[in-house]
Scaffold this motif. Structure first.
Motif, PDB file in Angstrom:
ATOM      1  N   THR A  36      -2.818  28.702  12.605  1.00 52.72           N
ATOM      2  CA  THR A  36      -1.606  27.918  12.368  1.00 52.72           C
ATOM      3  C   THR A  36      -0.705  28.006  13.586  1.00 52.72           C
ATOM      4  O   THR A  36      -0.394  29.101  14.052  1.00 52.72           O
ATOM      5  N   TYR A  37      -0.305  26.845  14.093  1.00 53.77           N
ATOM      6  CA  TYR A  37       0.475  26.747  15.323  1.00 53.77           C
ATOM      7  C   TYR A  37       1.850  26.131  15.073  1.00 53.77           C
ATOM      8  O   TYR A  37       2.011  25.299  14.184  1.00 53.77           O
ATOM      9  N   SER A  38       2.776  26.515  15.911  1.00 50.71           N
ATOM     10  CA  SER A  38       4.084  25.870  16.004  1.00 50.71           C
ATOM     11  C   SER A  38       4.153  25.176  17.355  1.00 50.71           C
ATOM     12  O   SER A  38       3.577  25.661  18.333  1.00 50.71           O
ATOM     13  N   PHE A  39       4.876  24.052  17.429  1.00 50.90           N
ATOM     14  CA  PHE A  39       5.119  23.405  18.710  1.00 50.90           C
ATOM     15  C   PHE A  39       6.121  24.266  19.473  1.00 50.90           C
ATOM     16  O   PHE A  39       7.156  24.652  18.938  1.00 50.90           O
ATOM     17  N   VAL A  40       5.826  24.569  20.717  1.00 52.33           N
ATOM     18  CA  VAL A  40       6.756  25.316  21.561  1.00 52.33           C
ATOM     19  C   VAL A  40       7.523  24.350  22.439  1.00 52.33           C
ATOM     20  O   VAL A  40       8.746  24.372  22.496  1.00 52.33           O
ATOM     21  N   LYS A  41       6.785  23.490  23.135  1.00 50.70           N
ATOM     22  CA  LYS A  41       7.459  22.498  23.985  1.00 50.70           C
ATOM     23  C   LYS A  41       6.512  21.378  24.355  1.00 50.70           C
ATOM     24  O   LYS A  41       5.294  21.497  24.250  1.00 50.70           O
ATOM     25  N   GLY A 135       2.027   4.401  40.659  1.00 46.86           N
ATOM     26  CA  GLY A 135       1.605   4.411  42.056  1.00 46.86           C
ATOM     27  C   GLY A 135       0.295   5.176  42.129  1.00 46.86           C
ATOM     28  O   GLY A 135      -0.667   4.830  41.456  1.00 46.86           O
ATOM     29  N   SER A 136       0.273   6.243  42.889  1.00 45.34           N
ATOM     30  CA  SER A 136      -0.932   7.073  42.958  1.00 45.34           C
ATOM     31  C   SER A 136      -0.744   8.411  42.241  1.00 45.34           C
ATOM     32  O   SER A 136      -1.598   9.282  42.313  1.00 45.34           O
ATOM     33  N   THR A 137       0.376   8.569  41.530  1.00 46.29           N
ATOM     34  CA  THR A 137       0.668   9.832  40.843  1.00 46.29           C
ATOM     35  C   THR A 137       0.229   9.759  39.384  1.00 46.29           C
ATOM     36  O   THR A 137       0.706   8.909  38.634  1.00 46.29           O
ATOM     37  N   PRO A 138      -0.697  10.643  38.978  1.00 39.75           N
ATOM     38  CA  PRO A 138      -1.095  10.657  37.565  1.00 39.75           C
ATOM     39  C   PRO A 138       0.040  11.184  36.696  1.00 39.75           C
ATOM     40  O   PRO A 138       0.724  12.136  37.062  1.00 39.75           O
ATOM     41  N   ILE A 139       0.265  10.535  35.566  1.00 37.63           N
ATOM     42  CA  ILE A 139       1.304  10.947  34.624  1.00 37.63           C
ATOM     43  C   ILE A 139       0.623  11.667  33.461  1.00 37.63           C
ATOM     44  O   ILE A 139      -0.330  11.159  32.880  1.00 37.63           O
ATOM     45  N   LYS A 140       1.140  12.845  33.134  1.00 41.19           N
ATOM     46  CA  LYS A 140       0.547  13.651  32.070  1.00 41.19           C
ATOM     47  C   LYS A 140       1.650  14.144  31.117  1.00 41.19           C
ATOM     48  O   LYS A 140       2.780  14.290  31.506  1.00 41.19           O
ATOM     49  N   VAL A 141       1.245  14.365  29.879  1.00 38.88           N
ATOM     50  CA  VAL A 141       2.125  14.995  28.903  1.00 38.88           C
ATOM     51  C   VAL A 141       1.424  16.284  28.491  1.00 38.88           C
ATOM     52  O   VAL A 141       0.246  16.267  28.104  1.00 38.88           O
ATOM     53  N   ARG A 142       2.142  17.384  28.607  1.00 37.21           N
ATOM     54  CA  ARG A 142       1.593  18.714  28.329  1.00 37.21           C
ATOM     55  C   ARG A 142       2.242  19.266  27.058  1.00 37.21           C
ATOM     56  O   ARG A 142       3.457  19.245  26.917  1.00 37.21           O
ATOM     57  N   PHE A 143       1.397  19.743  26.152  1.00 33.14           N
ATOM     58  CA  PHE A 143       1.842  20.302  24.878  1.00 33.14           C
ATOM     59  C   PHE A 143       1.572  21.804  24.863  1.00 33.14           C
ATOM     60  O   PHE A 143       0.488  22.240  25.234  1.00 33.14           O
ATOM     61  N   THR A 144       2.549  22.582  24.424  1.00 33.84           N
ATOM     62  CA  THR A 144       2.358  24.019  24.273  1.00 33.84           C
ATOM     63  C   THR A 144       2.550  24.361  22.807  1.00 33.84           C
ATOM     64  O   THR A 144       3.567  24.003  22.200  1.00 33.84           O
ATOM     65  N   PHE A 145       1.555  25.044  22.242  1.00 35.25           N
ATOM     66  CA  PHE A 145       1.554  25.468  20.846  1.00 35.25           C
ATOM     67  C   PHE A 145       1.397  26.984  20.816  1.00 35.25           C
ATOM     68  O   PHE A 145       0.748  27.567  21.682  1.00 35.25           O
ATOM     69  N   ARG A 146       1.962  27.632  19.797  1.00 36.48           N
ATOM     70  CA  ARG A 146       1.813  29.084  19.656  1.00 36.48           C
ATOM     71  C   ARG A 146       1.433  29.433  18.227  1.00 36.48           C
ATOM     72  O   ARG A 146       2.034  28.937  17.282  1.00 36.48           O
TER      73      ARG A 146
END
Length: 147
Positions: A36-41, A135-146
């Motif tokens: 079981t995880y909680s969203f951290v950020k 442009g040439s920069t990849p866009i990412k979304v990072r999820f941290t769970f604990r």
């Protein structure tokens, strides 16, 4: 002189014997990730630079929700703590595909499919999704769970 030598010897032994603890890394099988995880950020970025966007992408009532990944490939997302106006609880299936990507599906405000696992230390899971390029920069979304 003997006291100075003894002090220097002890200091040298202490410095030499102390070493930085390596970052713990755990396997990322479904059995290992189960829990079981909680969203951290939630972070967004590109080119290696990330900004915390948790408050932008989530409401306060969503930040205390729980995501339970079961080893049998099912999940439960529970609108815990402060319940949102619309209860976001859900169930479904999750897996790790042949390429090692984590696929959970639509959970609360997020689509958690095709996530690359960045790190897992047996309690904190960091995974990210690609959102194209600017442009040439990849866009990412990072999820941290604990757990």
């Amino acid at each position: 002189m003997k006291k100075v030598f003894l002090f220097l010897s002890l200091a040298a032994i202490t410095i030499i014997s102390c070493k930085k603890e390596a970052t713990k890394s755990c396997p990322t099988s479904m059995a290992d990730l189960a829990g079981t995880y909680s969203f951290v950020k939630v972070e967004s970025g590109g080119g290696g630079t990330y900004s915390d966007v948790t408050s932008y992408y989530t409401e306060a009532c969503e930040r205390d929700n729980k995501l339970t990944l079961n080893a049998n490939g099912t999940y439960t997302y529970t609108d815990a703590g402060t319940v949102c106006t619309t209860d976001e609880s859900s169930t479904g299936n999750w897996d790790i595909d042949i390429t090692g990507h984590l696929n959970i599906g639509s959970v609360g405000p997020f689509n958690l499919d095709d996530l690359t696992i960045i790190s897992f230390d047996c309690s904190t899971l960091v995974a990210e999704a690609d959102f194209g390029t600017v442009g040439s920069t990849p866009i990412k979304v990072r999820f941290t769970f604990r757990k």
